[in-house]
Design a protein around this motif. Structure first.
Motif, short mmCIF file in Angstrom:
data_model
loop_
_atom_site.label_atom_id
_atom_site.label_comp_id
_atom_site.label_asym_id
_atom_site.label_seq_id
_atom_site.Cartn_x
_atom_site.Cartn_y
_atom_site.Cartn_z
N UNK A 104 0.83 -1.21 0.00
CA UNK A 104 0.00 0.00 0.00
C UNK A 104 0.86 1.26 0.00
N UNK A 105 1.92 1.26 0.80
CA UNK A 105 2.77 2.45 0.88
C UNK A 105 3.66 2.60 -0.35
N UNK A 106 3.98 1.51 -1.02
CA UNK A 106 4.74 1.59 -2.27
C UNK A 106 3.89 2.20 -3.38
N UNK A 107 2.61 1.88 -3.37
CA UNK A 107 1.64 2.41 -4.37
C UNK A 107 2.00 2.03 -5.80
N UNK A 108 2.65 0.89 -5.98
CA UNK A 108 2.94 0.37 -7.31
C UNK A 108 3.19 -1.13 -7.20
#
Length: 249
Positions: A104-108
């Protein structure tokens, strides 16, 4: 640097620890870019200190950075997620329960995020209770195929099978490799891997049909005096990687 990283295209990619930026560069060159260099979050007091230092590694090795926990320490899970979101490394090490937060925090979807699962001494089953709280509870043992499906649900890319203790859990490892092949999932064998058992561990995964293998080789190739990972050992591991792949063709 001599070339851009090629590990994303290759079937086998090494994962080793880097003791310094210079050591990371030496190892990267020794493996001709077919490598991820682990830097442990546990070595830093704060997120900011980790981010600032790890950026130096990213610049030196074309972002072939693997953000590590530190001996699979579940208490590092949240820090790994936070700093990975800022750094956008190529590889993230996580406990099973931390995979969703990291993704989720990477968003990729490009960064490889593994989820730590452990042997159970029962072929076909793995322990998934590897998080900060769950690791303190009675073990949650599930079929390996269920563990892979759960990791996929959370946005995971691979299973990190740890601690393997070399080939002490060989039959379990074979079952994990077969499941990864069946479900098109990356396999990251970890723990007790050295120059003697490396080739057999790779062969098991490749013969099972695993599409991508990321073996972690740590203490066995570290110079005990300097703390550096030895580039000459990286060259030998890389030679074995090429040998295993050529024999399979």
């Amino acid at each position: 640097m001599s070339k851009a990283p090629s590990y994303l295209e290759n079937r086998i990619c090494l994962n080793v620890l880097a003791n310094s930026v210079e050591n990371a560069k030496e190892c990267y060159e020794a493996a001709e870019g077919n490598i991820l260099l682990g830097v442990l979050s546990k070595n830093y007091e704060t997120d900011q200190a980790a981010i600032e230092d790890m950026k130096k590694y990213q610049e030196a090795i074309h972002n072939a950075l693997s953000v590590g926990l530190g001996a699979g320490d579940p208490n590092q899970s949240k820090m790994v997620s936070r700093i990975s979101g800022k750094l956008q490394p190529q590889h993230v090490n996580q406990v099973f329960t931390g995979v969703g937060a990291s993704r989720a925090l990477l968003s990729q979807e490009q960064t490889i995020v593994n989820g730590l699962i452990s042997p159970t001494n029962k072929v076909g089953y793995v322990t998934i209770s590897t998080g900060p709280l769950s690791s303190q509870m009675p073990k949650a043992e599930v079929p390996i195929e269920t563990a892979i499906a759960m990791l996929k649900d959370m946005g995971g890319s691979s299973v990190k099978f740890f601690p393997m203790k070399g080939l002490a859990h060989k039959d379990e490892y074979i079952a994990v490799a077969q499941a990864c092949a069946k479900h098109n999932f990356i396999l990251e064998p970890t723990g007790g891997i050295d120059l003697e058992n490396f080739e057999e561990i790779l062969q098991i995964a490749i013969e099972a049909g695993v599409e991508k293998v990321i073996p972690h080789v740590y203490s066995s190739i570290i110079d005990q005096e300097t703390g550096d990972t030895k580039p000459e050992d990286i060259k030998e591991l890389y030679r074995m990687m090429k040998k295993v792949l050529s024999e399979k063709k």
